[in-house]
Design a protein around this motif. Structure first.
Motif, PDB file in Angstrom:
ATOM      1  N   THR A 147       0.859  -1.176   0.000  1.00  0.00           N
ATOM      2  CA  THR A 147       0.000   0.000   0.000  1.00  0.00           C
ATOM      3  C   THR A 147       0.898   1.229   0.000  1.00  0.00           C
ATOM      4  O   THR A 147       2.073   1.155   0.330  1.00  0.00           O
ATOM      5  CB  THR A 147      -0.907   0.020   1.247  1.00  0.00           C
ATOM      6  OG1 THR A 147      -0.081   0.082   2.410  1.00  0.00           O
ATOM      7  CG2 THR A 147      -1.786  -1.214   1.310  1.00  0.00           C
ATOM      8  N   THR A 163       1.016   3.657   2.042  1.00  0.00           N
ATOM      9  CA  THR A 163       1.467   4.000   3.382  1.00  0.00           C
ATOM     10  C   THR A 163       2.621   3.141   3.847  1.00  0.00           C
ATOM     11  O   THR A 163       3.552   3.631   4.467  1.00  0.00           O
ATOM     12  CB  THR A 163       0.301   3.832   4.384  1.00  0.00           C
ATOM     13  OG1 THR A 163      -0.835   4.531   3.886  1.00  0.00           O
ATOM     14  CG2 THR A 163       0.673   4.341   5.741  1.00  0.00           C
ATOM     15  N   TRP A 164       2.580   1.850   3.577  1.00  0.00           N
ATOM     16  CA  TRP A 164       3.536   0.933   4.189  1.00  0.00           C
ATOM     17  C   TRP A 164       4.530   0.319   3.214  1.00  0.00           C
ATOM     18  O   TRP A 164       5.332  -0.523   3.608  1.00  0.00           O
ATOM     19  CB  TRP A 164       2.775  -0.189   4.894  1.00  0.00           C
ATOM     20  CG  TRP A 164       1.772   0.335   5.857  1.00  0.00           C
ATOM     21  CD1 TRP A 164       0.425   0.231   5.759  1.00  0.00           C
ATOM     22  CD2 TRP A 164       2.009   1.087   7.043  1.00  0.00           C
ATOM     23  NE1 TRP A 164      -0.190   0.858   6.814  1.00  0.00           N
ATOM     24  CE2 TRP A 164       0.763   1.391   7.621  1.00  0.00           C
ATOM     25  CE3 TRP A 164       3.166   1.547   7.679  1.00  0.00           C
ATOM     26  CZ2 TRP A 164       0.635   2.111   8.795  1.00  0.00           C
ATOM     27  CZ3 TRP A 164       3.028   2.277   8.855  1.00  0.00           C
ATOM     28  CH2 TRP A 164       1.780   2.543   9.401  1.00  0.00           C
ATOM     29  N   ASP A 173      -0.892  -4.364   7.568  1.00  0.00           N
ATOM     30  CA  ASP A 173      -1.533  -3.072   7.821  1.00  0.00           C
ATOM     31  C   ASP A 173      -2.303  -3.059   9.141  1.00  0.00           C
ATOM     32  O   ASP A 173      -2.303  -2.061   9.849  1.00  0.00           O
ATOM     33  CB  ASP A 173      -2.486  -2.691   6.682  1.00  0.00           C
ATOM     34  CG  ASP A 173      -1.762  -2.242   5.428  1.00  0.00           C
ATOM     35  OD1 ASP A 173      -0.540  -2.021   5.483  1.00  0.00           O
ATOM     36  OD2 ASP A 173      -2.433  -2.114   4.392  1.00  0.00           O
ATOM     37  N   ASN A 174      -2.939  -4.178   9.468  1.00  0.00           N
ATOM     38  CA  ASN A 174      -3.704  -4.252  10.723  1.00  0.00           C
ATOM     39  C   ASN A 174      -2.800  -3.977  11.923  1.00  0.00           C
ATOM     40  O   ASN A 174      -3.190  -3.257  12.845  1.00  0.00           O
ATOM     41  CB  ASN A 174      -4.347  -5.628  10.890  1.00  0.00           C
ATOM     42  CG  ASN A 174      -5.356  -5.937   9.819  1.00  0.00           C
ATOM     43  OD1 ASN A 174      -4.993  -6.155   8.672  1.00  0.00           O
ATOM     44  ND2 ASN A 174      -6.618  -5.956  10.166  1.00  0.00           N
ATOM     45  N   LYS A 194      -1.125  -0.136  11.595  1.00  0.00           N
ATOM     46  CA  LYS A 194      -2.100   0.942  11.816  1.00  0.00           C
ATOM     47  C   LYS A 194      -2.579   1.008  13.264  1.00  0.00           C
ATOM     48  O   LYS A 194      -3.130   2.017  13.687  1.00  0.00           O
ATOM     49  CB  LYS A 194      -3.296   0.785  10.871  1.00  0.00           C
ATOM     50  CG  LYS A 194      -2.934   1.127   9.441  1.00  0.00           C
ATOM     51  CD  LYS A 194      -4.116   0.974   8.521  1.00  0.00           C
ATOM     52  CE  LYS A 194      -3.719   1.350   7.097  1.00  0.00           C
ATOM     53  NZ  LYS A 194      -4.824   1.146   6.148  1.00  0.00           N
TER      54      LYS A 194
END
Length: 91
Positions: free
Chosen positions: A5, A7-8, A32-33, A36
């Protein structure tokens, strides 16, 4: 493989401890879980429960069980190595 993604993506490309762990158990879709929700290292995860994992958005019970079993094995391995290191230093 890490989900790339916007973001990451840099964390995944550089090799992130949680990303590497998830990749090793074929559950990298959950990186991501963790990130975030502020989890950024494996030692922080060792006391997580099923409920904790569900609260960060992991709903598949089989995947949760896989994660918890893996974390348990990592914790046991770390304890074993720490004990052996202490014994070696005493000899």
């Amino acid at each position: 493989m890490c989900r790339l993604t916007d973001t990451w993506s840099s964390l995944c490309q550089q090799g992130h401890p949680i990303g590497d762990w998830l990749k090793g158990i074929n559950l990298s879709q959950y990186l991501d879980n963790f990130l975030k929700n502020g989890f950024d290292s494996l030692p922080v995860l060792k006391n997580m429960s099923k409920r904790d994992l569900m609260e960060i958005g992991i709903g598949n019970v089989i995947h949760i069980d896989m994660m918890l079993e893996s974390l348990k094995r990592i914790s046991q391995w770390n304890e074993y190595n720490t004990t052996n290191l202490l014994i070696r230093k005493q000899v």
